[in-house]
Motif scaffolding. Structure first.
Motif, PDB file in Angstrom:
ATOM      1  N   TYR A 231      31.675-143.495   9.180  1.00 17.19           N
ATOM      2  CA  TYR A 231      30.977-143.426  10.463  1.00 17.19           C
ATOM      3  C   TYR A 231      30.548-142.000  10.800  1.00 17.19           C
ATOM      4  O   TYR A 231      31.089-141.031  10.289  1.00 17.19           O
ATOM      5  CB  TYR A 231      31.835-143.986  11.607  1.00 17.19           C
ATOM      6  N   ASP A 232      29.543-141.941  11.664  1.00 19.54           N
ATOM      7  CA  ASP A 232      29.082-140.698  12.259  1.00 19.54           C
ATOM      8  C   ASP A 232      29.253-140.859  13.762  1.00 19.54           C
ATOM      9  O   ASP A 232      28.918-141.902  14.318  1.00 19.54           O
ATOM     10  CB  ASP A 232      27.609-140.456  11.932  1.00 19.54           C
ATOM     11  N   SER A 233      29.777-139.841  14.404  1.00 21.03           N
ATOM     12  CA  SER A 233      30.004-139.899  15.847  1.00 21.03           C
ATOM     13  C   SER A 233      29.175-138.835  16.564  1.00 21.03           C
ATOM     14  O   SER A 233      29.584-138.283  17.569  1.00 21.03           O
ATOM     15  CB  SER A 233      31.495-139.699  16.133  1.00 21.03           C
ATOM     16  N   SER A 234      27.994-138.573  16.026  1.00 21.26           N
ATOM     17  CA  SER A 234      27.114-137.548  16.597  1.00 21.26           C
ATOM     18  C   SER A 234      26.179-138.172  17.614  1.00 21.26           C
ATOM     19  O   SER A 234      24.965-138.154  17.459  1.00 21.26           O
ATOM     20  CB  SER A 234      26.294-136.876  15.489  1.00 21.26           C
ATOM     21  N   VAL A 235      26.743-138.719  18.641  1.00 19.72           N
ATOM     22  CA  VAL A 235      25.925-139.366  19.658  1.00 19.72           C
ATOM     23  C   VAL A 235      26.283-138.772  21.023  1.00 19.72           C
ATOM     24  O   VAL A 235      27.442-138.506  21.313  1.00 19.72           O
ATOM     25  CB  VAL A 235      26.108-140.902  19.643  1.00 19.72           C
ATOM     26  N   LEU A 236      25.272-138.550  21.796  1.00 19.09           N
ATOM     27  CA  LEU A 236      25.449-138.071  23.166  1.00 19.09           C
ATOM     28  C   LEU A 236      24.691-139.074  24.027  1.00 19.09           C
ATOM     29  O   LEU A 236      23.490-138.951  24.231  1.00 19.09           O
ATOM     30  CB  LEU A 236      24.895-136.654  23.305  1.00 19.09           C
ATOM     31  N   PRO A 237      25.375-140.100  24.497  1.00 18.74           N
ATOM     32  CA  PRO A 237      24.680-141.234  25.109  1.00 18.74           C
ATOM     33  C   PRO A 237      24.094-140.960  26.492  1.00 18.74           C
ATOM     34  O   PRO A 237      24.534-140.066  27.203  1.00 18.74           O
ATOM     35  CB  PRO A 237      25.782-142.295  25.199  1.00 18.74           C
ATOM     36  N   GLY A 238      23.106-141.790  26.813  1.00 15.74           N
ATOM     37  CA  GLY A 238      22.525-141.773  28.149  1.00 15.74           C
ATOM     38  C   GLY A 238      21.888-140.453  28.510  1.00 15.74           C
ATOM     39  O   GLY A 238      21.369-139.738  27.657  1.00 15.74           O
ATOM     40  N   PRO A 239      21.947-140.118  29.786  1.00 15.56           N
ATOM     41  CA  PRO A 239      21.284-138.900  30.254  1.00 15.56           C
ATOM     42  C   PRO A 239      22.078-137.620  29.987  1.00 15.56           C
ATOM     43  O   PRO A 239      21.662-136.546  30.390  1.00 15.56           O
ATOM     44  CB  PRO A 239      21.148-139.142  31.757  1.00 15.56           C
ATOM     45  N   ALA A 240      23.203-137.716  29.289  1.00 15.93           N
ATOM     46  CA  ALA A 240      24.028-136.529  29.041  1.00 15.93           C
ATOM     47  C   ALA A 240      23.242-135.429  28.348  1.00 15.93           C
ATOM     48  O   ALA A 240      23.422-134.247  28.633  1.00 15.93           O
ATOM     49  CB  ALA A 240      25.264-136.900  28.228  1.00 15.93           C
ATOM     50  N   THR A 241      22.350-135.809  27.419  1.00 18.40           N
ATOM     51  CA  THR A 241      21.531-134.826  26.717  1.00 18.40           C
ATOM     52  C   THR A 241      20.715-133.996  27.709  1.00 18.40           C
ATOM     53  O   THR A 241      20.694-132.763  27.648  1.00 18.40           O
ATOM     54  CB  THR A 241      20.584-135.529  25.725  1.00 18.40           C
ATOM     55  N   LEU A 242      20.056-134.681  28.619  1.00 15.03           N
ATOM     56  CA  LEU A 242      19.229-133.981  29.609  1.00 15.03           C
ATOM     57  C   LEU A 242      20.080-133.106  30.525  1.00 15.03           C
ATOM     58  O   LEU A 242      19.701-131.979  30.851  1.00 15.03           O
ATOM     59  CB  LEU A 242      18.431-134.990  30.426  1.00 15.03           C
ATOM     60  N   PHE A 243      21.230-133.619  30.944  1.00 20.16           N
ATOM     61  CA  PHE A 243      22.107-132.849  31.831  1.00 20.16           C
ATOM     62  C   PHE A 243      22.623-131.582  31.151  1.00 20.16           C
ATOM     63  O   PHE A 243      22.673-130.514  31.768  1.00 20.16           O
ATOM     64  CB  PHE A 243      23.280-133.690  32.324  1.00 20.16           C
TER      65      PHE A 243
END
Length: 171
Positions: free
Chosen positions: A139-151
């Motif tokens: 697995y890869d866990s390189s995810v930043l879900p939802g609006p977290a990226t923008l924040f």
């Protein structure tokens, strides 16, 4: 089932990224802070996966922490060797070198092959997936879900923190 993932980002990374000197030993995370986290997890009969930066595995305290954590039922995963700020802009060969070096360091210290990966800045692309498949990762866990990226991007800008090539996931 609860899945606890911990990015083990040592202070030296923030010193390099933001130019802030903490003046603390890099060992303190592994000799004091993370062992306390293991005790807290044990109190709640919880298990975690710790995403380790390979460079830290040169520290005896980091080696000991990894062995203790595994003995207590936790897992170690790959977080690249040097946690490059501009991981997204690296060539295929450079990404591969970062991932493989950390992989090899984890195997050398723990005797176990890591099966999980999280990239710096939560960035994943075809290159990363190809490399992980070659290494047998599950697995890869390189995810930043939802609006977290923008924040996170907005917060960095508001704080005046402009780091060259820094990513926060993919839009």
């Amino acid at each position: 089932m609860v899945s606890i993932h911990v990015d083990v980002d040592n202070l030296w990374m923030y010193e390099a990224e933001y130019g802030v000197a903490f003046g603390r030993s890099p060992d303190i995370l592994f000799s004091h802070d993370l062992p306390r986290a293991l005790d807290l997890l044990a109190q709640h009969d919880a298990r975690a996966t710790f995403f380790i930066v390979g460079r830290d595995l040169e520290l005896p305290a980091a080696q000991q922490f990894c062995r203790d954590a595994i003995r207590r039922g936790h897992a170690m995963a790959n977080h690249t060797f040097t946690h490059p700020i501009a991981f997204a802009s690296l060539s295929y060969a450079e990404k591969r070198r970062e991932i493989v070096r950390c992989h090899e360091a984890l195997v050398a210290v723990t005797g176990q092959r890591p099966i999980g990966f999280r990239s710096p800045g939560y960035y994943v692309d075809r290159d990363v997936v190809t490399i992980l498949l070659e290494l047998g990762y599950r697995y890869d866990s390189s995810v930043l879900p939802g609006p977290a990226t923008l924040f996170m991007r907005a917060y960095a800008r508001l704080q005046g923190k402009r780091t060259s090539g820094k990513t926060y996931g993919r839009p």
